[in-house]
Design a protein around this motif. Sequence first.
Motif, PDB file in Angstrom:
ATOM      1  N   PHE A 285       0.839  -1.191   0.000  1.00 49.33           N
ATOM      2  CA  PHE A 285       0.000   0.000   0.000  1.00 49.33           C
ATOM      3  C   PHE A 285       0.881   1.251   0.000  1.00 49.33           C
ATOM      4  O   PHE A 285       1.727   1.426   0.882  1.00 49.33           O
ATOM      5  N   VAL A 286       0.652   2.108  -0.991  1.00 46.88           N
ATOM      6  CA  VAL A 286       1.355   3.388  -1.060  1.00 46.88           C
ATOM      7  C   VAL A 286       0.751   4.320  -0.010  1.00 46.88           C
ATOM      8  O   VAL A 286      -0.470   4.395   0.150  1.00 46.88           O
ATOM      9  N   LEU A 287       1.599   5.051   0.708  1.00 44.75           N
ATOM     10  CA  LEU A 287       1.152   5.828   1.860  1.00 44.75           C
ATOM     11  C   LEU A 287       0.600   7.191   1.455  1.00 44.75           C
ATOM     12  O   LEU A 287       1.139   7.861   0.570  1.00 44.75           O
ATOM     13  N   ALA A 288      -0.479   7.586   2.142  1.00 43.05           N
ATOM     14  CA  ALA A 288      -1.124   8.877   1.889  1.00 43.05           C
ATOM     15  C   ALA A 288      -1.514   9.486   3.229  1.00 43.05           C
ATOM     16  O   ALA A 288      -2.341   8.920   3.942  1.00 43.05           O
ATOM     17  N   ASP A 289      -0.929  10.631   3.556  1.00 45.22           N
ATOM     18  CA  ASP A 289      -1.205  11.293   4.832  1.00 45.22           C
ATOM     19  C   ASP A 289      -1.934  12.606   4.572  1.00 45.22           C
ATOM     20  O   ASP A 289      -1.359  13.558   4.050  1.00 45.22           O
ATOM     21  N   ALA A 290      -3.208  12.653   4.948  1.00 41.37           N
ATOM     22  CA  ALA A 290      -4.047  13.828   4.678  1.00 41.37           C
ATOM     23  C   ALA A 290      -3.994  14.870   5.782  1.00 41.37           C
ATOM     24  O   ALA A 290      -4.657  15.903   5.684  1.00 41.37           O
ATOM     25  N   THR A 291      -3.200  14.647   6.829  1.00 39.55           N
ATOM     26  CA  THR A 291      -3.254  15.501   8.017  1.00 39.55           C
ATOM     27  C   THR A 291      -2.959  16.959   7.720  1.00 39.55           C
ATOM     28  O   THR A 291      -3.662  17.857   8.189  1.00 39.55           O
ATOM     29  N   GLY A 292      -1.906  17.246   6.947  1.00 42.67           N
ATOM     30  CA  GLY A 292      -1.496  18.618   6.725  1.00 42.67           C
ATOM     31  C   GLY A 292      -0.750  19.154   7.944  1.00 42.67           C
ATOM     32  O   GLY A 292      -0.562  18.454   8.933  1.00 42.67           O
ATOM     33  N   PRO A 293      -0.333  20.404   7.947  1.00 39.80           N
ATOM     34  CA  PRO A 293      -0.515  21.390   6.872  1.00 39.80           C
ATOM     35  C   PRO A 293       0.461  21.228   5.707  1.00 39.80           C
ATOM     36  O   PRO A 293       0.306  21.869   4.678  1.00 39.80           O
ATOM     37  N   ARG A 294       1.470  20.377   5.892  1.00 46.46           N
ATOM     38  CA  ARG A 294       2.419  20.142   4.804  1.00 46.46           C
ATOM     39  C   ARG A 294       1.676  19.499   3.640  1.00 46.46           C
ATOM     40  O   ARG A 294       0.929  18.543   3.820  1.00 46.46           O
ATOM     41  N   LEU A 295       1.878  20.029   2.441  1.00 47.83           N
ATOM     42  CA  LEU A 295       1.203  19.508   1.255  1.00 47.83           C
ATOM     43  C   LEU A 295       2.026  18.358   0.690  1.00 47.83           C
ATOM     44  O   LEU A 295       2.973  18.558  -0.071  1.00 47.83           O
ATOM     45  N   SER A 296       1.656  17.156   1.096  1.00 53.03           N
ATOM     46  CA  SER A 296       2.412  15.960   0.724  1.00 53.03           C
ATOM     47  C   SER A 296       1.613  15.130  -0.268  1.00 53.03           C
ATOM     48  O   SER A 296       0.488  14.721   0.032  1.00 53.03           O
ATOM     49  N   PRO A 297       2.163  14.845  -1.434  1.00 55.37           N
ATOM     50  CA  PRO A 297       1.439  14.023  -2.408  1.00 55.37           C
ATOM     51  C   PRO A 297       1.426  12.554  -1.997  1.00 55.37           C
ATOM     52  O   PRO A 297       2.085  12.150  -1.027  1.00 55.37           O
TER      53      PRO A 297
END
Length: 322
Positions: A285-297
């Motif tokens: 599974f490719v990781l996805a962190d929606a927390t922010g505020p850093r804009l991480s793809p």
Amino acid sequence: MRTAASTLCILFTACLLPLAAHAAQTFNTGTRGGGQDFAYTYNTADGQARALQFRLNLDDIRRGSEEFRRISTGDSQAYRLAAMQKVAQGMQNPNLDIRLTPIPNGIDIAMRGRGIPRNVLEQNYKVLEEAGRNADSTFLANHMYAVARSAGNVDFIRPDHAAIAKRYTGAMQPVAQAILQQVPGASQNPRAFINAALNWLQTIPYDTLDNRTTSNGAGFQTPYGLILGNMGDCDSKATALAALIRAAYPSLPLTIIYVPDHAFLGVGLPQTDADYALSTQHGIFVLADATGPRLSPLGQIDTETRDKLKRQSSKTELVPIR
């Protein structure tokens, strides 16, 4: 004879606080007719301006923002007691006396029988204890909670993120459609859609959701609660992201990933050389962190989370495919 049936111990975990202020965002909402409009403007990581607009059913958004609440041990104990009393009534017998008494962390079962074999009394105890356990499970499911086990093998109660994501898949269709329209070709490009969804969620202000004057005070919100309040923490945003992706790509594998004090999403897409991913028994599974505020793809997570994945055991929970 007497014994005690234990009551649920209600514990909560909090997401790790982000280190920076939330990303720049303007947010407007208003009602008209039977709907509520939401409009956002924000920037992408490379400084491009983005606008997102969608409309949700007014009754649905209000109901969705109010349905998740903090529960207490007292609430669960009262529910368990009522269920056990109902079963005890079915055992009524002139020669059998059953008394159920709430005690700290449990329900005391006192049973006395005249001329009733001991094995029958013991079976009655088992039936009552099973009724209590079933009541606990029903109580949690009704309130959208689940029992989880920490890396230290300690059971605790947390929001049932995977079930909530599944529950809100249909409800998030208008948001998913707005994002699909925002990004050309996204309907055939899940990575582009997920990056756009991440960008939007990461600009929503972070909040622990513990303050009852500014939120529901439960430390979590449903996707609709997050949208209406325009704030959320890590697991609230991970759940909203899961519901969004599932709405756009119904069969794409998803898993909620837990490390100490943090939660984020894993997406079953092919891993690129630049992606951070987690290998599980259900696949990579490719990781996805929606927390922010850093804009991480998609595929990028912060150093602290990477360190936790390396040094500490993680837990995962698949999001059901409807």
